[in-house]
Design a protein around this motif. Sequence first.
Motif, PDB file in Angstrom:
ATOM      1  N   SER A  37      16.110   7.339 -16.462  1.00  0.00           N
ATOM      2  CA  SER A  37      16.338   6.365 -15.387  1.00  0.00           C
ATOM      3  C   SER A  37      15.091   5.530 -15.147  1.00  0.00           C
ATOM      4  O   SER A  37      15.172   4.306 -14.927  1.00  0.00           O
ATOM      5  CB  SER A  37      16.761   7.073 -14.099  1.00  0.00           C
ATOM      6  N   GLU A  38      13.936   6.175 -15.185  1.00  0.00           N
ATOM      7  CA  GLU A  38      12.675   5.460 -14.975  1.00  0.00           C
ATOM      8  C   GLU A  38      12.419   4.483 -16.119  1.00  0.00           C
ATOM      9  O   GLU A  38      11.974   3.353 -15.892  1.00  0.00           O
ATOM     10  CB  GLU A  38      11.535   6.467 -14.854  1.00  0.00           C
ATOM     11  N   ASP A  39      12.728   4.900 -17.347  1.00  0.00           N
ATOM     12  CA  ASP A  39      12.572   3.989 -18.495  1.00  0.00           C
ATOM     13  C   ASP A  39      13.493   2.786 -18.352  1.00  0.00           C
ATOM     14  O   ASP A  39      13.091   1.642 -18.619  1.00  0.00           O
ATOM     15  CB  ASP A  39      12.873   4.729 -19.793  1.00  0.00           C
ATOM     16  N   ASP A  40      14.745   3.037 -17.950  1.00  0.00           N
ATOM     17  CA  ASP A  40      15.689   1.934 -17.729  1.00  0.00           C
ATOM     18  C   ASP A  40      15.155   0.962 -16.682  1.00  0.00           C
ATOM     19  O   ASP A  40      15.223  -0.264 -16.857  1.00  0.00           O
ATOM     20  CB  ASP A  40      17.040   2.477 -17.251  1.00  0.00           C
ATOM     21  N   ALA A  41      14.646   1.520 -15.586  1.00  0.00           N
ATOM     22  CA  ALA A  41      14.159   0.679 -14.497  1.00  0.00           C
ATOM     23  C   ALA A  41      12.983  -0.183 -14.948  1.00  0.00           C
ATOM     24  O   ALA A  41      12.899  -1.374 -14.608  1.00  0.00           O
ATOM     25  CB  ALA A  41      13.753   1.553 -13.308  1.00  0.00           C
ATOM     26  N   ARG A  42      12.068   0.407 -15.719  1.00  0.00           N
ATOM     27  CA  ARG A  42      10.920  -0.372 -16.204  1.00  0.00           C
ATOM     28  C   ARG A  42      11.373  -1.490 -17.142  1.00  0.00           C
ATOM     29  O   ARG A  42      10.909  -2.630 -17.041  1.00  0.00           O
ATOM     30  CB  ARG A  42       9.930   0.553 -16.917  1.00  0.00           C
ATOM     31  N   VAL A  82       5.695   5.806   1.912  1.00  0.00           N
ATOM     32  CA  VAL A  82       6.336   5.534   0.634  1.00  0.00           C
ATOM     33  C   VAL A  82       5.831   6.634  -0.290  1.00  0.00           C
ATOM     34  O   VAL A  82       4.707   6.604  -0.762  1.00  0.00           O
ATOM     35  CB  VAL A  82       5.978   4.143   0.072  1.00  0.00           C
ATOM     36  N   ARG A  83       6.673   7.623  -0.532  1.00  0.00           N
ATOM     37  CA  ARG A  83       6.256   8.795  -1.285  1.00  0.00           C
ATOM     38  C   ARG A  83       6.742   8.675  -2.734  1.00  0.00           C
ATOM     39  O   ARG A  83       7.928   8.762  -3.021  1.00  0.00           O
ATOM     40  CB  ARG A  83       6.830  10.066  -0.651  1.00  0.00           C
ATOM     41  N   ILE A  84       5.805   8.454  -3.654  1.00  0.00           N
ATOM     42  CA  ILE A  84       6.133   8.306  -5.069  1.00  0.00           C
ATOM     43  C   ILE A  84       5.924   9.646  -5.760  1.00  0.00           C
ATOM     44  O   ILE A  84       4.868  10.264  -5.635  1.00  0.00           O
ATOM     45  CB  ILE A  84       5.277   7.211  -5.718  1.00  0.00           C
ATOM     46  N   GLU A  85       6.964  10.075  -6.484  1.00  0.00           N
ATOM     47  CA  GLU A  85       6.921  11.376  -7.140  1.00  0.00           C
ATOM     48  C   GLU A  85       7.018  11.225  -8.653  1.00  0.00           C
ATOM     49  O   GLU A  85       7.713  10.339  -9.161  1.00  0.00           O
ATOM     50  CB  GLU A  85       8.089  12.260  -6.664  1.00  0.00           C
ATOM     51  N   GLN A  86       6.326  12.091  -9.363  1.00  0.00           N
ATOM     52  CA  GLN A  86       6.468  12.184 -10.810  1.00  0.00           C
ATOM     53  C   GLN A  86       7.571  13.185 -11.122  1.00  0.00           C
ATOM     54  O   GLN A  86       7.459  14.370 -10.816  1.00  0.00           O
ATOM     55  CB  GLN A  86       5.147  12.656 -11.443  1.00  0.00           C
ATOM     56  N   GLY A 113      10.907   7.336  -7.570  1.00  0.00           N
ATOM     57  CA  GLY A 113      10.210   7.090  -8.817  1.00  0.00           C
ATOM     58  C   GLY A 113       9.261   5.912  -8.698  1.00  0.00           C
ATOM     59  O   GLY A 113       9.295   5.149  -7.724  1.00  0.00           O
ATOM     60  N   LEU A 114       8.411   5.748  -9.708  1.00  0.00           N
ATOM     61  CA  LEU A 114       7.379   4.715  -9.650  1.00  0.00           C
ATOM     62  C   LEU A 114       7.975   3.318  -9.540  1.00  0.00           C
ATOM     63  O   LEU A 114       7.547   2.521  -8.696  1.00  0.00           O
ATOM     64  CB  LEU A 114       6.485   4.804 -10.889  1.00  0.00           C
ATOM     65  N   THR A 115       8.977   3.003 -10.374  1.00  0.00           N
ATOM     66  CA  THR A 115       9.513   1.641 -10.383  1.00  0.00           C
ATOM     67  C   THR A 115      10.203   1.312  -9.061  1.00  0.00           C
ATOM     68  O   THR A 115       9.978   0.237  -8.487  1.00  0.00           O
ATOM     69  CB  THR A 115      10.497   1.459 -11.546  1.00  0.00           C
ATOM     70  N   ASP A 116      11.041   2.224  -8.549  1.00  0.00           N
ATOM     71  CA  ASP A 116      11.681   1.985  -7.254  1.00  0.00           C
ATOM     72  C   ASP A 116      10.639   1.937  -6.145  1.00  0.00           C
ATOM     73  O   ASP A 116      10.793   1.185  -5.172  1.00  0.00           O
ATOM     74  CB  ASP A 116      12.710   3.076  -6.958  1.00  0.00           C
ATOM     75  N   GLY A 117       9.586   2.739  -6.273  1.00  0.00           N
ATOM     76  CA  GLY A 117       8.513   2.681  -5.290  1.00  0.00           C
ATOM     77  C   GLY A 117       7.859   1.314  -5.262  1.00  0.00           C
ATOM     78  O   GLY A 117       7.535   0.783  -4.188  1.00  0.00           O
ATOM     79  N   MET A 136       0.837  -1.195   0.000  1.00  0.00           N
ATOM     80  CA  MET A 136       0.000   0.000   0.000  1.00  0.00           C
ATOM     81  C   MET A 136       0.875   1.249   0.000  1.00  0.00           C
ATOM     82  O   MET A 136       1.844   1.326   0.744  1.00  0.00           O
ATOM     83  CB  MET A 136      -0.914   0.002   1.240  1.00  0.00           C
ATOM     84  N   THR A 137       0.532   2.227  -0.814  1.00  0.00           N
ATOM     85  CA  THR A 137       1.255   3.491  -0.846  1.00  0.00           C
ATOM     86  C   THR A 137       0.460   4.525  -0.074  1.00  0.00           C
ATOM     87  O   THR A 137      -0.735   4.700  -0.296  1.00  0.00           O
ATOM     88  CB  THR A 137       1.445   3.973  -2.296  1.00  0.00           C
ATOM     89  N   TYR A 138       1.130   5.218   0.842  1.00  0.00           N
ATOM     90  CA  TYR A 138       0.469   6.199   1.685  1.00  0.00           C
ATOM     91  C   TYR A 138       0.806   7.605   1.214  1.00  0.00           C
ATOM     92  O   TYR A 138       1.930   7.888   0.850  1.00  0.00           O
ATOM     93  CB  TYR A 138       0.927   6.030   3.138  1.00  0.00           C
ATOM     94  N   HIS A 139      -0.188   8.494   1.237  1.00  0.00           N
ATOM     95  CA  HIS A 139       0.046   9.890   0.892  1.00  0.00           C
ATOM     96  C   HIS A 139      -0.398  10.827   2.013  1.00  0.00           C
ATOM     97  O   HIS A 139      -0.210  12.024   1.926  1.00  0.00           O
ATOM     98  CB  HIS A 139      -0.716  10.258  -0.388  1.00  0.00           C
ATOM     99  N   ASP A 140      -0.957  10.271   3.051  1.00  0.00           N
ATOM    100  CA  ASP A 140      -1.464  11.079   4.145  1.00  0.00           C
ATOM    101  C   ASP A 140      -0.303  11.585   4.984  1.00  0.00           C
ATOM    102  O   ASP A 140       0.439  10.810   5.578  1.00  0.00           O
ATOM    103  CB  ASP A 140      -2.420  10.241   5.013  1.00  0.00           C
ATOM    104  N   GLU A 141      -0.108  12.904   5.049  1.00  0.00           N
ATOM    105  CA  GLU A 141       1.031  13.467   5.766  1.00  0.00           C
ATOM    106  C   GLU A 141       0.923  13.271   7.276  1.00  0.00           C
ATOM    107  O   GLU A 141       1.871  13.522   7.993  1.00  0.00           O
ATOM    108  CB  GLU A 141       1.166  14.949   5.421  1.00  0.00           C
ATOM    109  N   ARG A 142      -0.232  12.840   7.746  1.00  0.00           N
ATOM    110  CA  ARG A 142      -0.364  12.592   9.186  1.00  0.00           C
ATOM    111  C   ARG A 142       0.263  11.266   9.585  1.00  0.00           C
ATOM    112  O   ARG A 142       0.450  10.990  10.756  1.00  0.00           O
ATOM    113  CB  ARG A 142      -1.856  12.596   9.577  1.00  0.00           C
ATOM    114  N   LEU A 143       0.576  10.430   8.617  1.00  0.00           N
ATOM    115  CA  LEU A 143       1.200   9.154   8.937  1.00  0.00           C
ATOM    116  C   LEU A 143       2.621   9.373   9.445  1.00  0.00           C
ATOM    117  O   LEU A 143       3.309  10.290   9.004  1.00  0.00           O
ATOM    118  CB  LEU A 143       1.250   8.265   7.696  1.00  0.00           C
ATOM    119  N   PRO A 144       3.087   8.515  10.336  1.00  0.00           N
ATOM    120  CA  PRO A 144       4.478   8.626  10.796  1.00  0.00           C
ATOM    121  C   PRO A 144       5.441   8.327   9.654  1.00  0.00           C
ATOM    122  O   PRO A 144       5.124   7.607   8.697  1.00  0.00           O
ATOM    123  CB  PRO A 144       4.564   7.565  11.902  1.00  0.00           C
ATOM    124  N   ASP A 145       6.646   8.880   9.768  1.00  0.00           N
ATOM    125  CA  ASP A 145       7.630   8.763   8.700  1.00  0.00           C
ATOM    126  C   ASP A 145       7.936   7.314   8.334  1.00  0.00           C
ATOM    127  O   ASP A 145       8.156   6.987   7.164  1.00  0.00           O
ATOM    128  CB  ASP A 145       8.937   9.459   9.104  1.00  0.00           C
TER     129      ASP A 145
END
Length: 336
Positions: free
Chosen positions: A27-32, A14-18, A172-176, A1-10
Motif C-alpha cells: 500500500s505504501e509503495d502504491d501511494a508513493r 500526526v503519528r507516522i508509523e513504520q 504510513g509515511l505517504t498519508d502522513g 511539522m510532525t509531532y512525536h511528543d506524547e505530551r501534546l494534545p491529541d
Amino acid sequence: MTYHDERLPDHLLVRIEQRDDPVSELSEDDARERSIAYPTLMWGMPVFGFVEQVDGRWRILRLAADEPQHARDGLASHFRKLHSELPETDEHATERAGYETAYELLDWEPLDELTVNGRRYRIIRAQPFIRMGPDGPEPPRPTDPDPYPPGQAERDSSPMAGFVIDPTVGTGLTDGLVRMEMISGYLQTDAVGEDVRADSRLAVTSHPNVVLLPVEYTIGAYVAGSWRPRTAATYPTPQAARDAGSFSMGPFAPDENAPFEEVMAAYERARAAHRPPCTDDFEVQGVSCRVTRVETFVRVGPDGPEGPRPSDRDSYPPPARQVHDLREQGLMPDPD
C-alpha cells in the motif's frame, strides 16, 4: 511539522508509523508511486454529515450531504428512527421523549450541535479531493479493496458509516505527508469569494489537524477536452462505481412525454441489458469514463471535527420553518 511528543494534545498529533507487514508495504509503495504519477491535488465541493461522540471520540453516522441543512435533516431522521425502535413503555419513556424533542427541534432550528440522552451530536464538514496527472484523474490503486464481481457490488456498504475520527491513530509515511500538506492548506483561488477564503484561512488555526477518511470512488467523464464528474455520487468500492456509473438508459430511453409506466418499463429493459465493465476506463454512449479515486479529510480542533462554516452554501431553512414561511407568504394553504 510532525509531532512525536506524547505530551501534546491529541488534536495536534500526526503519528507516522513504520509498518512491516506485506500489505502495508505494498500500500505504501502504491501511494508513493501514485503521488508521483498524479501529483496535483484538486479539491471538490465540501460534504456534510453527522457524528456522535462515544467514549471521547467522534464516530461518523453518515457523511453524504451537499449542504448543512441536508445533514441536519438526516440527523432528525436518525432520531426519529431511534425513537421508533424503542418500546412504548414507562422504562423507555424518558429516552423516547429525548429523541422526540430533538427531532422536533431540528425541524424548526438549524442547529449544528446538540446533546440528546446524554450523547453529543454534531453536524460536520469534510473536504473531498482527487489526484490529477497528465492522463487525467487517479484511478483505483492495485491494493484498494474490490471484493465483488461486476453486477454484485451493491452488497458493499459505505466505509464512512461508523468510522472513528481519531487524529492519534498512526499512519504510513505517504498519508502522513498528505495530512501535513492539508493541515496548512487553504483556498487561495479567486474562483471563490473572499468570505470563503477567509473561512478557509481561519480553519487552519481553529482546527489545526486533519484526519483522512476512508477512500471512496466516483466516475469521471472526458468531455470537450477536459475531465469532469459524470455523477456527484461516490461509491464504496471501484466495482460499485463501475456498476452504477456505467449504467445508461441509452437506446431504451422513451419519449420525454411518455407515461410513467412506459418509463419504468424502459428502465427495466435497460437494467436487464446492462453489463457493467470490470476495467477502470470504459465508454458510456461514446464518452470516455474513468473510475476515479476520491480522498476526503476532515479538520479537527481541540473539541473535535469542524462544523459548517458561515460561508458554506445553506440554501433553505429547516422543513417546519420552511412550511411556516410559505404559509405566511400565502404560497401554501393552511391545513384544514
